[in-house]
Design a protein around this motif. Structure first.
Motif, PDB file in Angstrom:
ATOM      1  N   MET A  87      -8.610  29.026 -63.962  1.00 10.70           N
ATOM      2  CA  MET A  87      -9.999  29.245 -64.092  1.00 10.70           C
ATOM      3  C   MET A  87     -10.575  27.777 -64.864  1.00 10.70           C
ATOM      4  SD  MET A  87     -12.440  31.279 -63.204  1.00 10.70           S
ATOM      5  CE  MET A  87     -11.378  32.705 -62.956  1.00 10.70           C
ATOM      6  N   PRO A  88     -10.123  27.183 -65.782  1.00 11.23           N
ATOM      7  CA  PRO A  88     -10.659  25.856 -66.336  1.00 11.23           C
ATOM      8  C   PRO A  88     -10.625  24.872 -65.478  1.00 11.23           C
ATOM      9  CG  PRO A  88      -9.119  26.974 -67.946  1.00 11.23           C
ATOM     10  CD  PRO A  88      -9.118  27.570 -66.791  1.00 11.23           C
ATOM     11  N   LEU A  89      -9.492  24.658 -64.612  1.00 16.98           N
ATOM     12  CA  LEU A  89      -9.543  23.654 -63.592  1.00 16.98           C
ATOM     13  C   LEU A  89     -10.682  23.957 -62.273  1.00 16.98           C
ATOM     14  CD1 LEU A  89      -8.170  21.186 -62.384  1.00 16.98           C
ATOM     15  CD2 LEU A  89      -6.574  22.710 -60.822  1.00 16.98           C
ATOM     16  N   ILE A  90     -11.068  25.417 -62.262  1.00 16.92           N
ATOM     17  CA  ILE A  90     -12.008  25.585 -61.170  1.00 16.92           C
ATOM     18  C   ILE A  90     -13.571  25.086 -61.635  1.00 16.92           C
ATOM     19  CG2 ILE A  90     -13.145  27.444 -59.965  1.00 16.92           C
ATOM     20  CD1 ILE A  90     -10.368  28.902 -59.769  1.00 16.92           C
ATOM     21  N   PHE A  91     -13.703  25.382 -63.063  1.00 17.17           N
ATOM     22  CA  PHE A  91     -15.157  25.133 -63.712  1.00 17.17           C
ATOM     23  C   PHE A  91     -14.884  23.770 -63.732  1.00 17.17           C
ATOM     24  CE2 PHE A  91     -15.454  29.486 -64.280  1.00 17.17           C
ATOM     25  CZ  PHE A  91     -16.791  29.790 -65.205  1.00 17.17           C
ATOM     26  N   THR A  92     -13.992  22.988 -63.887  1.00 19.67           N
ATOM     27  CA  THR A  92     -13.978  21.528 -64.106  1.00 19.67           C
ATOM     28  C   THR A  92     -14.650  21.032 -62.760  1.00 19.67           C
ATOM     29  OG1 THR A  92     -12.324  21.638 -65.743  1.00 19.67           O
ATOM     30  CG2 THR A  92     -12.804  19.343 -64.340  1.00 19.67           C
ATOM     31  N   PHE A  93     -14.208  21.403 -61.919  1.00 20.01           N
ATOM     32  CA  PHE A  93     -14.681  20.711 -60.412  1.00 20.01           C
ATOM     33  C   PHE A  93     -16.083  21.141 -60.195  1.00 20.01           C
ATOM     34  CE2 PHE A  93     -10.182  19.857 -59.666  1.00 20.01           C
ATOM     35  CZ  PHE A  93     -10.054  18.756 -58.930  1.00 20.01           C
ATOM     36  N   MET A  94     -16.465  22.445 -60.550  1.00 20.22           N
ATOM     37  CA  MET A  94     -17.595  23.102 -60.376  1.00 20.22           C
ATOM     38  C   MET A  94     -18.630  22.168 -61.120  1.00 20.22           C
ATOM     39  SD  MET A  94     -17.116  27.183 -59.703  1.00 20.22           S
ATOM     40  CE  MET A  94     -18.876  27.272 -59.316  1.00 20.22           C
ATOM     41  N   LEU A  95     -18.294  21.979 -62.432  1.00 24.28           N
ATOM     42  CA  LEU A  95     -19.474  21.419 -62.994  1.00 24.28           C
ATOM     43  C   LEU A  95     -19.209  19.863 -62.918  1.00 24.28           C
ATOM     44  CD1 LEU A  95     -18.974  23.327 -66.446  1.00 24.28           C
ATOM     45  CD2 LEU A  95     -21.030  23.285 -65.037  1.00 24.28           C
ATOM     46  N   GLY A  96     -18.446  19.077 -62.106  1.00 25.82           N
ATOM     47  CA  GLY A  96     -18.380  17.891 -62.084  1.00 25.82           C
ATOM     48  C   GLY A  96     -19.810  17.248 -61.565  1.00 25.82           C
ATOM     49  N   SER A  97     -20.495  18.041 -60.672  1.00 24.17           N
ATOM     50  CA  SER A  97     -21.901  17.539 -60.019  1.00 24.17           C
ATOM     51  C   SER A  97     -22.856  17.720 -60.939  1.00 24.17           C
ATOM     52  CB  SER A  97     -21.844  18.004 -58.827  1.00 24.17           C
ATOM     53  OG  SER A  97     -21.984  19.289 -58.578  1.00 24.17           O
ATOM     54  N   GLY A 147     -15.928  13.288 -63.288  1.00 23.17           N
ATOM     55  CA  GLY A 147     -15.841  12.206 -64.248  1.00 23.17           C
ATOM     56  C   GLY A 147     -15.060  12.709 -65.553  1.00 23.17           C
ATOM     57  N   VAL A 148     -14.990  11.734 -66.494  1.00 21.58           N
ATOM     58  CA  VAL A 148     -14.632  11.816 -67.631  1.00 21.58           C
ATOM     59  C   VAL A 148     -15.117  13.125 -68.398  1.00 21.58           C
ATOM     60  CG1 VAL A 148     -14.182  10.940 -69.921  1.00 21.58           C
ATOM     61  CG2 VAL A 148     -14.032   9.478 -67.887  1.00 21.58           C
ATOM     62  N   TRP A 149     -16.343  13.469 -68.537  1.00 25.82           N
ATOM     63  CA  TRP A 149     -16.951  14.449 -69.369  1.00 25.82           C
ATOM     64  C   TRP A 149     -16.512  15.862 -68.719  1.00 25.82           C
ATOM     65  CZ3 TRP A 149     -18.036  15.102 -74.141  1.00 25.82           C
ATOM     66  CH2 TRP A 149     -18.361  14.364 -74.955  1.00 25.82           C
ATOM     67  N   PRO A 150     -16.441  16.049 -67.449  1.00 30.25           N
ATOM     68  CA  PRO A 150     -16.239  17.114 -66.827  1.00 30.25           C
ATOM     69  C   PRO A 150     -14.538  17.585 -67.173  1.00 30.25           C
ATOM     70  CG  PRO A 150     -17.442  15.922 -65.406  1.00 30.25           C
ATOM     71  CD  PRO A 150     -17.221  15.203 -66.436  1.00 30.25           C
ATOM     72  N   ILE A 151     -13.850  16.487 -67.127  1.00 24.37           N
ATOM     73  CA  ILE A 151     -12.426  16.604 -67.593  1.00 24.37           C
ATOM     74  C   ILE A 151     -12.319  17.142 -69.045  1.00 24.37           C
ATOM     75  CG2 ILE A 151     -10.228  15.459 -67.773  1.00 24.37           C
ATOM     76  CD1 ILE A 151     -10.984  13.841 -65.340  1.00 24.37           C
ATOM     77  N   ILE A 152     -12.930  16.295 -69.707  1.00 19.20           N
ATOM     78  CA  ILE A 152     -12.998  16.934 -71.138  1.00 19.20           C
ATOM     79  C   ILE A 152     -13.553  18.280 -71.314  1.00 19.20           C
ATOM     80  CG2 ILE A 152     -14.116  16.389 -73.712  1.00 19.20           C
ATOM     81  CD1 ILE A 152     -14.049  13.570 -72.761  1.00 19.20           C
ATOM     82  N   MET A 153     -14.544  18.701 -70.669  1.00 14.72           N
ATOM     83  CA  MET A 153     -14.942  20.031 -70.698  1.00 14.72           C
ATOM     84  C   MET A 153     -14.006  20.784 -70.372  1.00 14.72           C
ATOM     85  SD  MET A 153     -16.067  23.163 -68.995  1.00 14.72           S
ATOM     86  CE  MET A 153     -16.054  22.243 -67.231  1.00 14.72           C
ATOM     87  N   GLY A 154     -13.082  20.815 -69.239  1.00 15.55           N
ATOM     88  CA  GLY A 154     -12.161  21.643 -68.684  1.00 15.55           C
ATOM     89  C   GLY A 154     -11.042  21.792 -69.694  1.00 15.55           C
TER      90      GLY A 154
END
Length: 614
Positions: free
Chosen positions: A555-565, A523-530
């Motif tokens: 690493m930021p991209l990996i974290f973005t996908f991991m935190l997406g859920s 989502g939008v917020w995980p992308i902002i977080m990344g």
């Protein structure tokens, strides 16, 4: 590997360990779990809503529970009836007395005197205000039976006592409210008159007082009991950090958290206790029976075979009460059946003196961090009216609290970045002589007063706060369906948007994709977080090794996908925390004479090279 790179790797490994642990202990990704739970709840509610709870005269299935035995133990569940009934049909088999308070609605079954029909007025299945209200207790014989029962067992003298088949008498037109108690009576025809008085407060606590008058010629000995029974193994979320199942506190053994599968294997566990409480809990709701604080009881957790499934029960049995001819004896207990609200649960612990009743909410091992953090967020929420804003404010307060430590850490990292040209020169000078290179680097660190380990401190500080906030968002009902702004309607649920369907423009649910579907819920917020994480990492000294640099870049991209859920409230917190860190670190770096090349890195990311120095 140089010290600064080793520190960065350590920081990233620590962060990754936290996130991977959540994924591992969850067993199934969160979005998939929630989808399964929602589907099951929807099916159950469709059956439950065939009749609005508490509106019609209703009852339970005959023979769903065996009569009270003569062995001095509470009654247990008997084999299931042959015909499966809908909730409405199960309710319709007994005369009932309505329950109606500001927060709950339901009925008391006159057959058996059970409290087995209860719904929570303040809570709904989804964020849609028109969705069905939560049904907590349901009668035996229908789908998902879940009920409470109080009474007496006769022990060895085999006195006739009320059972699940007993039809109690209630005053005509009676209704149980928070202002008017309900009085039930039954005469066993052999010299004993039973009287039960049920009252309920403004929230979720029922008080049950059982009296027995002996009009016979011989003394009678009885034992009071209370139980919570649940037929069938309920769907659970299956998270390691959340207990769902049988729960209780006994004076001798402390807190008991027993999973359904464990008690199904053990069959029964009994503990002596003075006071305490025991019951069955879900994530947000629970039903528990509570003896008197000074009452000595035998507390039991048990499971019995029910067709191809199990029936689960928690009960307590009080000491023997002997009633002389012409005398009257009384016993009592309480039933909590409702939402696990922190204010309400803590209030019962204090006002009623219930031993460790606040542990009904699963605060976890880090109770001393998790609960104070929630109380702080909740206190701020009462002032600002938005839990999301409260989380942002708490993040600022935490940043301020740890500012001196973070200031030293970022100052050390700034100095480390400033000496990068010298470090690079040393690498070129000493080549493969690792020992000499490390010695020369330590000399530079000593000269410039740089602490190579200091760079890990912000991450180390953030991990327990991250854990506590994750736990708070996950277990507290106050966060359930709490909105933020815009499309975030529930801070305890993941961001509902995803880039893979253009944030809702394409009518397709990427989460349905097998195996990797939950990773596509970006989502939008995980992308902002990344993006904020990428910005923060770019402020740190870049590793000279190409492999390390590639890992850090990804690493930021990996974290973005991991935190997406993950819960959107947690992602919002992380994004906001990163933003504050970037601002704080940028200011400190400038004060230490280090150029902040964040904008140059942004241009480089999109294919534009840094301008060459002239």
């Amino acid at each position: 590997m140089t010290s600064e790179n080793r520190n960065m790797i350590l920081a990233i490994v620590l962060s990754m360990a936290v996130l991977v642990a959540w994924q591992y202990f969850s067993g199934i990704p969160e979005m998939e779990r929630q989808r399964q739970a929602a589907q099951q709840q929807q099916a159950q509610q469709q059956a439950a809503q065939q009749q609005a709870p508490g509106t019609e005269t209703s009852a339970q299935v005959p023979g769903a529970q065996a009569p009270a035995p003569a062995s001095g133990t509470p009654p247990t569940t008997a084999p299931a009836v042959a015909k499966a009934l809908t909730r409405a049909e199960a309710l319709a088999l007994s005369p009932r007395v309505a329950i109606d308070t500001p927060r709950v609605v339901g009925t008391v079954a006159l057959k058996g005197g059970r409290i087995d029909d209860l719904s929570l007025k303040d809570y709904r299945e989804t964020v849609d205000p028109k969705s069905p209200i939560i049904v907590l207790l349901s009668p035996s014989g229908g789908p998902t039976p879940f009920y409470a029962e109080f009474g007496w067992v006769s022990g060895a003298n085999n006195v006739k006592v009320p059972t699940s088949e007993t039809v109690w008498t209630a005053p005509a037109g009676a209704t149980l409210t928070n202002k008017t108690p309900l009085v039930l009576t039954w005469d066993n025809g052999a010299g004993l008159t039973f009287r039960r008085t049920v009252s309920v407060d403004d929230n979720y606590m029922f008080d049950v007082k059982d009296e027995v008058q002996n009009t016979g010629t011989a003394p009678v000995s009885l034992n009071p009991f209370a139980l919570i029974s649940r037929h069938g193994t309920p769907h659970t979320l299956g998270y390691y950090i959340l207990h769902e199942g049988l729960i209780g506190v006994t004076s001798d053994a402390g807190l008991h958290e027993i999973k359904y599968k464990d008690i199904a294997e053990k069959k029964s566990e009994t503990f002596p206790s003075t006071g305490g409480w025991l019951g069955i809990t879900d994530k947000y709701w629970a039903a528990t029976v509570i003896p008197g604080n000074e009452e000595k009881v035998q507390a039991r957790f048990s499971a019995s075979t029910l067709g191809t499934d199990f029936a689960y029960q928690t009960d307590f049995l009080g000491d023997t009460v002997t009633i002389a001819p012409g005398a009257t004896a009384a016993a009592g207990g309480r039933l909590f059946a409702g939402a696990k609200e922190v204010r309400v649960v803590d209030g019962y612990k204090s006002s009623l003196g219930i031993d460790r009743f606040d542990l009904l909410i699963d605060w976890g091992w880090f109770y001393f961090i998790t609960k104070p953090l929630f109380l702080l967020i909740d206190w701020i929420y009462k002032g600002v009216g938005n839990f999301g804003v409260a989380i942002l404010i708490v993040t600022v307060l935490i940043k301020g609290l740890f500012f001196p430590l973070a200031n030293k850490s970022y100052a050390s990292m700034a100095k480390m970045k400033a000496v990068q040209p010298e470090i690079q020169a040393l690498r070129e000078r000493f080549g493969d002589d690792k020992v000499k290179l490390q010695q020369e680097m330590m000399e530079i660190y000593k000269k410039e007063k740089i602490n190579p380990i200091a760079g890990c401190l912000p991450i180390l500080i953030q991990i327990p706060v991250f854990f506590a906030l994750y736990k708070t968002l996950f277990v507290t009902i106050e966060m359930r369906h709490a909105p933020f702004f815009g499309w975030i309607k529930d801070l305890s649920a993941p961001d509902p948007t995803t880039i893979f369907n253009l944030f809702g423009l394409i009518p397709w649910d990427p989460g349905q994709v097998p195996v990797i579907g939950h990773f596509l819920l970006l989502g939008v917020w995980p992308i902002i977080m990344g993006m904020t994480m990428w910005a923060q990492m770019k402020l740190n000294p870049a590793p000279p090794d190409p492999t390390q640099k590639m890992i850090f870049d990804w690493m930021p991209l990996i974290f973005t996908f991991m935190l997406g859920s993950f819960a959107s409230g947690l992602v919002i917190y992380w994004a906001w925390n990163n933003t504050l860190s970037v601002l704080q670190q940028s200011i400190i770096m400038r004060r230490n004479g280090v150029k902040v090349e964040l904008w140059d890195n942004v241009r480089e990311l999109f294919g534009r090279k840094k301008p060459k120095a002239t």
